[in-house]
Scaffold this motif. Structure first.
Motif, PDB file in Angstrom:
ATOM      1  N   PHE A 189      -5.413  -6.339  -4.027  1.00  0.00           N
ATOM      2  CA  PHE A 189      -5.313  -6.827  -2.657  1.00  0.00           C
ATOM      3  C   PHE A 189      -6.041  -8.148  -2.466  1.00  0.00           C
ATOM      4  O   PHE A 189      -5.587  -9.001  -1.698  1.00  0.00           O
ATOM      5  CB  PHE A 189      -5.788  -5.762  -1.663  1.00  0.00           C
ATOM      6  CG  PHE A 189      -4.732  -4.722  -1.401  1.00  0.00           C
ATOM      7  CD1 PHE A 189      -3.923  -4.799  -0.284  1.00  0.00           C
ATOM      8  CD2 PHE A 189      -4.493  -3.699  -2.320  1.00  0.00           C
ATOM      9  CE1 PHE A 189      -2.913  -3.877  -0.061  1.00  0.00           C
ATOM     10  CE2 PHE A 189      -3.485  -2.771  -2.108  1.00  0.00           C
ATOM     11  CZ  PHE A 189      -2.698  -2.860  -0.979  1.00  0.00           C
ATOM     12  N   ASN A 241      -6.250   4.474  -3.388  1.00  0.00           N
ATOM     13  CA  ASN A 241      -4.999   3.756  -3.093  1.00  0.00           C
ATOM     14  C   ASN A 241      -5.246   2.420  -2.415  1.00  0.00           C
ATOM     15  O   ASN A 241      -4.441   1.933  -1.654  1.00  0.00           O
ATOM     16  CB  ASN A 241      -4.065   4.616  -2.236  1.00  0.00           C
ATOM     17  CG  ASN A 241      -3.458   5.731  -3.063  1.00  0.00           C
ATOM     18  OD1 ASN A 241      -2.938   5.495  -4.149  1.00  0.00           O
ATOM     19  ND2 ASN A 241      -3.555   6.947  -2.567  1.00  0.00           N
ATOM     20  N   GLN A 242      -6.407   1.860  -2.673  1.00  0.00           N
ATOM     21  CA  GLN A 242      -6.756   0.556  -2.110  1.00  0.00           C
ATOM     22  C   GLN A 242      -7.269  -0.324  -3.224  1.00  0.00           C
ATOM     23  O   GLN A 242      -8.432  -0.691  -3.240  1.00  0.00           O
ATOM     24  CB  GLN A 242      -7.871   0.723  -1.060  1.00  0.00           C
ATOM     25  CG  GLN A 242      -7.436   1.275   0.263  1.00  0.00           C
ATOM     26  CD  GLN A 242      -6.957   0.181   1.191  1.00  0.00           C
ATOM     27  OE1 GLN A 242      -6.546  -0.896   0.764  1.00  0.00           O
ATOM     28  NE2 GLN A 242      -7.000   0.441   2.479  1.00  0.00           N
ATOM     29  N   GLN A 299       0.822  -1.211   0.000  1.00  0.00           N
ATOM     30  CA  GLN A 299       0.000   0.000   0.000  1.00  0.00           C
ATOM     31  C   GLN A 299       0.860   1.267   0.000  1.00  0.00           C
ATOM     32  O   GLN A 299       0.609   2.201  -0.753  1.00  0.00           O
ATOM     33  CB  GLN A 299      -0.895  -0.029   1.241  1.00  0.00           C
ATOM     34  CG  GLN A 299      -2.103   0.866   1.123  1.00  0.00           C
ATOM     35  CD  GLN A 299      -3.075   0.623   2.272  1.00  0.00           C
ATOM     36  OE1 GLN A 299      -3.073  -0.468   2.870  1.00  0.00           O
ATOM     37  NE2 GLN A 299      -3.877   1.624   2.583  1.00  0.00           N
ATOM     38  N   ARG A 300       1.920   1.270   0.825  1.00  0.00           N
ATOM     39  CA  ARG A 300       2.813   2.435   0.861  1.00  0.00           C
ATOM     40  C   ARG A 300       3.503   2.629  -0.488  1.00  0.00           C
ATOM     41  O   ARG A 300       3.678   3.746  -0.958  1.00  0.00           O
ATOM     42  CB  ARG A 300       3.849   2.281   1.976  1.00  0.00           C
ATOM     43  CG  ARG A 300       3.302   2.644   3.352  1.00  0.00           C
ATOM     44  CD  ARG A 300       4.403   2.767   4.418  1.00  0.00           C
ATOM     45  NE  ARG A 300       5.083   1.506   4.679  1.00  0.00           N
ATOM     46  CZ  ARG A 300       4.602   0.525   5.457  1.00  0.00           C
ATOM     47  NH1 ARG A 300       3.419   0.652   6.040  1.00  0.00           N
ATOM     48  NH2 ARG A 300       5.291  -0.567   5.648  1.00  0.00           N
TER      49      ARG A 300
END
Lengths: 256, 256
Positions: B238, B232-233, B200-201
């Motif tokens: 994910f 940003n997800q 994520q970073r």
């Protein structure tokens, strides 16, 4: 000063013929006892490469620049390849490579405890001097091996390109800094003293290594002769190792 | 659960033809901007191999047996070779390999600080889970690269034989010890959480990586779509990483 260390060894896995009347090189150890002694030396060579890997990896983690880190990790990877070549030869000779390696597992622990570098330069010099003495010892001892093992050990030791990095960096740093030069010269003397101490302990603890040294191919100047064996202070071997160390320090412009 | 991760990727450095109407694979990035983004991803892949070297070397130093030490140092050496292949590709693309690598120099420092293993098993699982998530991320992102870069990255990631060691050992240990199994399942959950945090970073800090992800070859299921970019997800990315983690933990008989 004459030396019986080979320069520019050419590698040939086939047995060579007699080189003089006193010596006939063999492609394999002649007797089971020779074989055991050969494996004992090869175990040491493999362990030294294994230790070189660990040291180079640790050096890489502390390297001041990315370029140095890349170079040091490449040297570390090369040490693994060299170690595995030696282990493969032990297998070829009917030995147990893991056992041969394991018997030397703590061979440099004392040395490392006594020579903790306090700077990047001391670390580089430790690698250069420490590997140097170890490599020279193995080079001299390799002269007592069968031709195939000897050629392999000498080829492996010639591939010690990590020394060039140390030389280039130490040379660049030392030439402009008199205090550093003096400090490193002192550090070099401590390192060689401790290194020779390791060799001495090995000769006491490992009769097989002494037997290999006495079988040196160069009959005129055996690394260890019969008289030496009682004192465990083989004059020829130690003067050879010391001479090579002096030569090595001179390459850096340092007094040995 | 469908996945767009390739199984048994066959490696072919020559450019392939169009695989469907929406996609034409290129042997090299098309625009200077594509090239920069490609180099940004390759720099990450190289850095992850560099980190893998350092971890495997550290693991080797702590390995309970000589056999494990030998295996881990061999894996460490292989990581150096893989890293250097990626760096060579960066050079081929006109990039600066050292700069590409250096920009990720501390990418896993936080992760490492938060996930200090307290036992050999935790260390093995950390390698397995940590490398696993990183490798899966790079595999997914590689789908957005030119064909030559993509094939190289996938080939490199498929050569992750160190995972097999972890699986064999963890499986043998875990199956006979319920307390260890429960503890490692918990540790695995912590590791995957921290790993996804790293991803994520990266997405926040590296718009180039996000652009590569949106160029995924698999047009029906892009790893990152336009809507994701604001949050940003990226849901798809994910859920993919999580699914692969679950599969990985199942191989060990651990609950993810």
């Amino acid at each position: 000063m004459t030396t019986h260390l080979p320069d520019g060894v050419s590698v040939d896995a086939t047995p060579v013929g007699p080189t003089d009347e006193n010596h006939i090189a063999k492609a394999a150890p002649e007797t089971p006892a020779d074989r055991r002694d050969t494996i004992e030396l090869l175990g040491l060579v493999a362990q030294l490469e294994d230790v070189a890997f660990a040291r180079l990896a640790a050096d890489a983690a502390l390297a001041p620049s990315t370029e140095q880190r890349l170079a040091l990790t490449q040297f570390a990877a090369a040490a693994v390849v060299r170690r595995d070549r030696v282990l493969a030869r032990i297998t070829d000779l009917g030995g147990d490579p893991v056992a041969a390696l394991r018997q030397y597992d703590h061979v440099l622990d004392d040395f490392d405890a006594r020579t903790q570098p306090s700077s990047w330069w001391e670390r580089l010099l430790k690698a250069y001097v420490g590997y140097g003495v170890a490599d020279d010892f193995c080079r001299i001892a390799a002269e007592g091996l069968d031709e195939t093992s000897r050629a392999m050990v000498l080829e492996i030791l010639d591939d010690a390109s990590h020394a060039d990095l140390a030389v280039a960096e130490l040379d660049a740093a030392g030439s402009s800094d008199g205090v550093l030069t003096a400090r490193l010269a002192l550090w070099g003397r401590r390192l060689v003293g401790e290194s020779l101490g390791v060799v001495q302990r090995l000769l006491v603890q490992r009769p097989g290594l002494v037997r290999v040294l006495t079988r040196s191919r160069d009959a005129d100047v055996p690394a260890v002769d019969a008289a030496d064996l009682n004192t465990n202070q083989p004059t020829k071997l130690f003067s050879e190792l010391t001479a090579q160390h002096t030569r090595r320090m001179s390459r850096l412009g340092l007094t040995a």
